[in-house]
Scaffold this active site. Structure first.
Site, PDB file in Angstrom:
ATOM      1  N   ARG A 186       0.816  -1.163  -0.097  1.00 38.45           N
ATOM      2  CA  ARG A 186       0.293  -0.038  -0.014  1.00 38.45           C
ATOM      3  C   ARG A 186       0.801   1.448  -0.148  1.00 38.45           C
ATOM      4  O   ARG A 186       0.986   2.644  -0.805  1.00 38.45           O
ATOM      5  CB  ARG A 186      -0.749   0.546   1.594  1.00 38.45           C
ATOM      6  CG  ARG A 186      -2.042   0.964   0.921  1.00 38.45           C
ATOM      7  CD  ARG A 186      -3.099   0.705   2.143  1.00 38.45           C
ATOM      8  NE  ARG A 186      -2.556   1.355   3.330  1.00 38.45           N
ATOM      9  CZ  ARG A 186      -3.269   0.235   5.255  1.00 38.45           C
ATOM     10  NH1 ARG A 186      -4.579  -0.131   4.624  1.00 38.45           N
ATOM     11  NH2 ARG A 186      -3.119   0.677   5.888  1.00 38.45           N
ATOM     12  N   LYS A 188      -2.359   6.375   1.584  1.00 38.36           N
ATOM     13  CA  LYS A 188      -2.756   6.723   3.067  1.00 38.36           C
ATOM     14  C   LYS A 188      -1.931   8.121   2.447  1.00 38.36           C
ATOM     15  O   LYS A 188      -0.748   8.010   2.520  1.00 38.36           O
ATOM     16  CB  LYS A 188      -2.270   6.133   3.651  1.00 38.36           C
ATOM     17  CG  LYS A 188      -2.579   5.709   5.018  1.00 38.36           C
ATOM     18  CD  LYS A 188      -2.230   4.664   5.631  1.00 38.36           C
ATOM     19  CE  LYS A 188      -2.544   4.685   7.099  1.00 38.36           C
ATOM     20  NZ  LYS A 188      -4.733   4.741   7.153  1.00 38.36           N
ATOM     21  N   GLU A 237     -16.821   6.191   3.324  1.00 44.31           N
ATOM     22  CA  GLU A 237     -16.389   5.847   4.545  1.00 44.31           C
ATOM     23  C   GLU A 237     -16.192   6.843   5.968  1.00 44.31           C
ATOM     24  O   GLU A 237     -16.688   7.916   5.287  1.00 44.31           O
ATOM     25  CB  GLU A 237     -14.942   4.955   4.459  1.00 44.31           C
ATOM     26  CG  GLU A 237     -13.981   5.979   4.013  1.00 44.31           C
ATOM     27  CD  GLU A 237     -12.178   5.400   4.222  1.00 44.31           C
ATOM     28  OE1 GLU A 237     -11.694   4.608   5.114  1.00 44.31           O
ATOM     29  OE2 GLU A 237     -10.552   5.269   2.523  1.00 44.31           O
TER      30      GLU A 237
HETATM   31  C1  LIG Z   1      -5.616   3.844   7.564  1.00 44.51           C
HETATM   32  C2  LIG Z   1      -6.808   3.992   7.062  1.00 44.51           C
HETATM   33  C3  LIG Z   1      -8.404   3.409   7.498  1.00 44.51           C
HETATM   34  C4  LIG Z   1      -7.645   1.767   7.976  1.00 44.51           C
HETATM   35  O1  LIG Z   1      -6.684   1.232   7.797  1.00 44.51           O
HETATM   36  P1  LIG Z   1      -5.841  -0.473   8.070  1.00 44.51           P
HETATM   37  O2  LIG Z   1      -4.802  -0.761   7.754  1.00 44.51           O
HETATM   38  O3  LIG Z   1      -6.961  -1.627   8.290  1.00 44.51           O
HETATM   39  O4  LIG Z   1      -5.535   0.029   9.233  1.00 44.51           O
HETATM   40  C5  LIG Z   1      -9.620   3.364   6.778  1.00 44.51           C
HETATM   41  N1  LIG Z   1      -9.264   4.410   6.107  1.00 44.51           N
HETATM   42  C6  LIG Z   1      -8.288   5.250   5.992  1.00 44.51           C
HETATM   43  C7  LIG Z   1      -9.265   6.868   5.820  1.00 44.51           C
HETATM   44  C8  LIG Z   1      -7.146   5.049   6.797  1.00 44.51           C
HETATM   45  O5  LIG Z   1      -6.419   6.477   6.001  1.00 44.51           O
END
Ligand SMILES: *Cc1c(COP(=O)(O)O)cnc(C)c1O
Length: 372
Positions: A113, A215, A251
Site C-alpha cells: 500500500r 494513505k 468511509e
Molecule cells: C489507514 C486507514 C484506514 C484503515 O486501514 P487499516 O489498514 O485497516 O489500518 C481506513 N481508512 C482510511 C482513510 C485510512 O487512512
C-alpha cells in the site's frame, strides 16, 4: 542556511516509568526488561521510544538507512513536504502473542500500500522487502516497549516518507526521507465497548479519481475541519458519501465500513476512492473462511443502511468499532445492536481476528510475521 524543525515533545504524554538507576537482575543477565509502563492507561498518544529507522533518497537512490536515537528531523524551510504536502504514511501494530512471541500482522500489505501511495504522489518507492526489514528492526530495537500479552496495549508502528529537498515551483522533490518509529498505545476499548454515533457529513473526503485510495497526509489535513465540526455537534465520527453523487457510502476519516444484513451477510462498500483497509480485507476473509458467512463488496447506497442489522468501523487502531447510530440530517438510523454492546456478528468477527493476531487462533498462511 537551514532552519531546524524540531518536534520537541509538545503534545506528547509523559511516560509513567517506574525504573531505578540500578541494574536489575534481568539486565545483569542480559535479559530484555520490559519498560514498567502503565499499559492500561497510556492511551493513544505519541510516546518517544528508543530507536527509529531512517533512510535517505538522494541522486536517484536510497542509502542503506540505519537505526538512530534521534527523534528530531532537520530540514530546509522550503522542503517539499512543508510546502506542498508531499508525504504518505502507514499504520500497523506489533503484538505479543499468547506464547510470548512478538509479531506484526500482514506487513506485506502495508508495504504494497505504501508503494501504491508513493507512486500516486510521485515519490520514490522504498523497496517492499526493505520496508518489512525496517519495521522488523525498529520493533526489535524497541522490544522493551512492546506491551505484554493480555495488557490490551500494543506497539503502534508508523512508517512514513516525505519530500525533504527544497521545492518552490510545484513539482516533486528530488530528495526524500523514509522513517519508521514506534509508540506504545493503550487498549482501544478501555472501560468497555461504546458504540459510536456518527453523522452523514456535508463535507467530502475524497474526489472520484482523486487520492482517497492512498494513505496520504493531505487526506487527513482536509478532514480535520470536518471532524472538529462533527465533534462540536456531539458526534464521534463522520460518514462520508461518494463526492460524485452523494448517494453511496464511502468511509469515515480513518476507517472503512462493514455492515451485517438482517440475514447475516457481511457487506462492505466498493469504491475507487476508499482507502483499502487491511483490517477490513482481513475481516471479510475471516467472515467467509472462519465464520462461514456470505460476504459481498459492492456499492452500498445510504438509502439501504436503515435495513442493516449491524455496523462497524474497521481499522488497525480498534480492529472493529461498533456503530450504534447514524444521523442523516436529523433522520436517525438506530441499529438493532443498540448503544451498549457490539452486535453478535461484529463481536464474532472481532474475537476471531484479534484471536488470530494474538496467536490464540490459527492464522491463514502468511498473515503473521514473527519478529522474535
Ligand atoms: C489507514 C486507514 C484506514 C484503515 O486501514 P487499516 O489498514 O485497516 O489500518 C481506513 N481508512 C482510511 C482513510 C485510512 O487512512
Amino acid at each position: 542556511m537551514y532552519n531546524i524543525v524540531t518536534c520537541n515533545g509538545e503534545g506528547t504524554e509523559s511516560l509513567q516509568e517506574e525504573t531505578t538507576e540500578e541494574m536489575t537482575e534481568g539486565e545483569e543477565l542480559g535479559i530484555m526488561e520490559k519498560k514498567n509502563l502503565d499499559w492500561a492507561n497510556i492511551g493513544f498518544g505519541y510516546h518517544e521510544t528508543d530507536k527509529r529507522f531512517v533512510a535517505n533518497y538522494k541522486n536517484g537512490a536510497w542509502d542503506d538507512g540505519a537505526l538512530t536515537e534521534d527523534a528530531n528531523i532537520v530540514m530546509n524551510e522550503c522542503a517539499g513536504v512543508l510546502q506542498y504536502a508531499q508525504t504518505c504514511f502507514e499504520g500497523m501494530k506489533a503484538y505479543t502473542t499468547e506464547d510470548g512471541r512478538i509479531v506484526t500482522f500482514r506487513p506485506d500489505l502495508n508495504a504494497q500500500r505504501m508503494e501504491d501511495s508513493c507512486k500516486r504522489l510521485e515519490m520514490p518507492v522504498f523497496p517492499q522487502d526493505r520496508f518489512i526489514q525496517a519495521v522488523t528492526d525498529v520493533v526489535a530495537a524497541n522490544e522493551a516497549y512492546v506491551p505484554p500479552y493480555g495488557s490490551g496495549a500494543t506497539l503502534y508502528i508508523r512508517p512514513y516518507m516525505f519530500g525533504i529537498s527544497p521545492v518552490i515551483g510545484v513539482r516533486p522533490a528530488e530528495e526524500y526521507q523514509f522513517r519508521v518509529f514506534t509508540t506504545p498505545v493503550g487498549p482501544y476499548f478501555k472501560g468497555g465497548v461504546k458504540p459510536l454515533t456518527i453523522k452523514v457529513s456535508d463535507f467530502d473526503r475524497a474526489a472520484p479519481h482523486g487520492t482517497g485510495h492512498i494513505k496520504a497526509g493531505l487526506n487527513y489535513a482536509m478532514s480535520l475541519h470536518a471532524i472538529m465540526t462533527a465533534h462540536a455537534e456531539g458526534f464521534d465520527e463522520n460518514m462520508y458519501l461518494d463526492a460524485g453523487s452523494r448517494t453511496y457510502v464511502e468511509e469515515t476519516g480513518g476507517a472503512n465500513f462493514l455492515f451485517v444484513t438482517k440475514d447475516n451477510k457481511v457487506i462492505t462498500p466498493k469504491s475507487d476512492s476508499i482507502l483499502p483497509s487491511i483490517t477490513r480485507r482481513s475481516l471479510m476473509t475471516v467472515a467467509k473462511d472462519y465464520l462461514g458467512l456470505e460476504v459481498e463488496e459492492r456499492p452500498i447506497a445510504l438509502e439501504e443502511v436503515k435495513d442493516f442489522a449491524e455496523c462497524g468501523l474497521c481499522g488497525t487502531a480498534a480492529v472493529i468499532s461498533p456503530v450504534g447510530k447514524i444521523v442523516d440530517h436529523g433522520k436517525e438510523i438506530a441499529f438493532p445492536s443498540g448503544m451498549s454492546e457490539m452486535g453478535p456478528v461484529t463481536k464474532k468477527l472481532y474475537d476471531t481476528l484479534t484471536g488470530i493476531q494474538m496467536g490464540r487462533i490459527d492464522a491463514p498462511e502468511g498473515w503473521i510475521h514473527v519478529i522474535k
